[in-house]
Design an enzyme around this catalytic site. Structure first.
Site, PDB file in Angstrom:
ATOM      1  N   LYS A   1      -1.471  -7.588  -0.632  1.00  0.00           N
ATOM      2  CA  LYS A   1      -1.750  -6.740   0.522  1.00  0.00           C
ATOM      3  C   LYS A   1      -2.632  -7.519   1.494  1.00  0.00           C
ATOM      4  O   LYS A   1      -3.637  -8.112   1.090  1.00  0.00           O
ATOM      5  CB  LYS A   1      -2.456  -5.452   0.101  1.00  0.00           C
ATOM      6  CG  LYS A   1      -1.531  -4.410  -0.533  1.00  0.00           C
ATOM      7  CD  LYS A   1      -2.316  -3.156  -0.851  1.00  0.00           C
ATOM      8  CE  LYS A   1      -1.399  -1.993  -1.198  1.00  0.00           C
ATOM      9  NZ  LYS A   1      -0.581  -2.261  -2.389  1.00  0.00           N
TER      10      LYS A   1
ATOM     11  N   ARG B   1      11.817  -6.774   1.098  1.00  0.00           N
ATOM     12  CA  ARG B   1      11.927  -5.817  -0.001  1.00  0.00           C
ATOM     13  C   ARG B   1      11.845  -4.431   0.618  1.00  0.00           C
ATOM     14  O   ARG B   1      10.805  -4.025   1.142  1.00  0.00           O
ATOM     15  CB  ARG B   1      10.805  -6.031  -1.014  1.00  0.00           C
ATOM     16  CG  ARG B   1      10.886  -5.055  -2.206  1.00  0.00           C
ATOM     17  CD  ARG B   1       9.872  -5.407  -3.284  1.00  0.00           C
ATOM     18  NE  ARG B   1       8.525  -5.063  -2.897  1.00  0.00           N
ATOM     19  CZ  ARG B   1       7.478  -5.848  -3.087  1.00  0.00           C
ATOM     20  NH1 ARG B   1       7.627  -7.057  -3.599  1.00  0.00           N
ATOM     21  NH2 ARG B   1       6.265  -5.452  -2.730  1.00  0.00           N
TER      22      ARG B   1
ATOM     23  N   LYS C   1      11.075   3.025  -0.069  1.00  0.00           N
ATOM     24  CA  LYS C   1      11.102   4.281   0.678  1.00  0.00           C
ATOM     25  C   LYS C   1       9.797   4.505   1.439  1.00  0.00           C
ATOM     26  O   LYS C   1       9.807   4.995   2.567  1.00  0.00           O
ATOM     27  CB  LYS C   1      11.371   5.458  -0.263  1.00  0.00           C
ATOM     28  CG  LYS C   1      12.790   5.466  -0.823  1.00  0.00           C
ATOM     29  CD  LYS C   1      13.054   6.720  -1.647  1.00  0.00           C
ATOM     30  CE  LYS C   1      14.471   6.723  -2.203  1.00  0.00           C
ATOM     31  NZ  LYS C   1      14.769   7.953  -2.977  1.00  0.00           N
TER      32      LYS C   1
ATOM     33  N   ASP D   1       3.012  -6.963   0.795  1.00  0.00           N
ATOM     34  CA  ASP D   1       3.172  -5.511   0.759  1.00  0.00           C
ATOM     35  C   ASP D   1       2.919  -4.932   2.158  1.00  0.00           C
ATOM     36  O   ASP D   1       2.089  -5.443   2.908  1.00  0.00           O
ATOM     37  CB  ASP D   1       2.180  -4.880  -0.212  1.00  0.00           C
ATOM     38  CG  ASP D   1       2.558  -5.118  -1.659  1.00  0.00           C
ATOM     39  OD1 ASP D   1       3.737  -5.350  -1.935  1.00  0.00           O
ATOM     40  OD2 ASP D   1       1.657  -5.090  -2.515  1.00  0.00           O
TER      41      ASP D   1
END
Length: 310
Positions: free
Chosen positions: A98, A182, A185, A132
């Site tokens: 992150k 990647r 949802k 991410d």
């Protein structure tokens, strides 16, 4: 968005719960379903256990929104150690980071330098770094850093979230660059002004985006299409879409979370698809854990059962 999901996402952002819930024995017991332990050694052991099944791993140390560069630099040094461990163990592992863990909230230039150092080290080891995606307020800064690092190193990819209205445009701008996406949802609490509030619409967005990721021009650009979902209906739909493509089994990858849909992980691997399991570890697991529950609120029943089992 269902009431239970809203409550779980609100809980993930609660400082009171973040401080106290990790000490509750039944929460610590239940979280073991989603992570093998808090130490890097636990994650490495879990990754080694996947190897006989032909399944790779993506390792991530939990933590986000650090408020000083000392902590950000510590996280960077930790991931450097992770990459050295991957190289020494000869395991098929990527890492996922992150940007707020690498200092994005403090100093964007230092964050970018931290990320670049990890991507360069990963290239030496022969592996890959995933970025991410966090809340919608970070998307522009995250994409800017990703594009700059990708222009220098090809072994980096980014996560995009199907529930954001903007993602189709973001994806279209990234496809010609190669790299990788990647697709997930989305697991954060977002307002209806920026994200689809209904699951049906999120699923429809995911499938539309997957079609773009599998298109011939994306493959020609060397784009890496990765689908991060446990939804078997969506997985089957993607399999149908790629049936008949050249090199069908290598047209995409599937990334699933540790401890979830293990039978599906094994099935996909048996059928020749590249499969990776995202293995999280570390002490800062509570917000992440609550978001995992929110993705499928039925998992709350598992927590309740753990309170009454040995």
């Amino acid at each position: 968005m269902g009431l239970m999901r809203r409550l779980l996402l609100a809980g993930s952002a609660s400082p009171w719960l973040r401080q106290r819930a990790p000490d509750w024995w039944f929460v610590r017991k239940a979280v073991r379903r989603f992570m093998p332990g808090e130490r890097l050694e636990d994650a490495i052991a879990a990754a080694a256990g996947l190897r006989p099944h032909g399944i790779g791993a993506v390792l991530t140390q939990l933590g986000e929104n650090v408020t000083d560069l000392v902590t950000a630099n510590d996280a960077t040094r930790h991931y450097t150690k992770v990459l050295a461990t991957i190289g020494a163990s000869n395991l098929d592992c990527h890492i996922s980071v992150k940007l707020t863990q690498l200092g994005l909230d403090v100093d964007a230039a230092r964050c970018r330098a931290n990320l670049r150092s990890l991507v360069e080290r990963a290239r030496e080891v022969g592996t890959f770094v995933w970025i991410d995606m966090e809340q919608h307020t970070y998307v522009d800064a995250t994409l800017e850093i990703y594009r700059r690092v990708l222009s220098e190193c090809p072994n980096v990819g980014i996560c995009l979230q199907a529930y954001l209205y903007r993602t189709a445009g973001d994806l279209a701008s990234l496809l010609p660059l190669g790299g990788g996406v990647r697709l997930v949802k989305g697991a954060y609490r977002e307002p209806a002004s920026v994200a689809y509030p209904r699951k049906h619409d999120v699923d429809r967005s995911f499938l539309a985006l997957s079609e773009l990721m599998l298109a011939a021009d994306a493959r020609a650009a060397g784009f890496r299409a990765v689908f991060g979902t446990h939804d078997r209906r969506i997985i089957k739909d993607i399999e149908r879409r790629i049936d008949g493509m050249p090199a069908t089994q290598s047209a995409c990858e599937f990334h699933l979370l540790f401890g979830i849909q293990r039978a599906e992980q094994a099935r996909l691997a048996r059928e020749g698809y590249p499969v990776r399991v995202l293995i999280s570890y570390g002490e800062e697991w509570f917000p992440w854990y609550m978001r995992r529950l929110a993705e499928r609120p039925a998992n709350v029943l598992f927590v309740v059962k753990s309170m009454f089992s040995k």
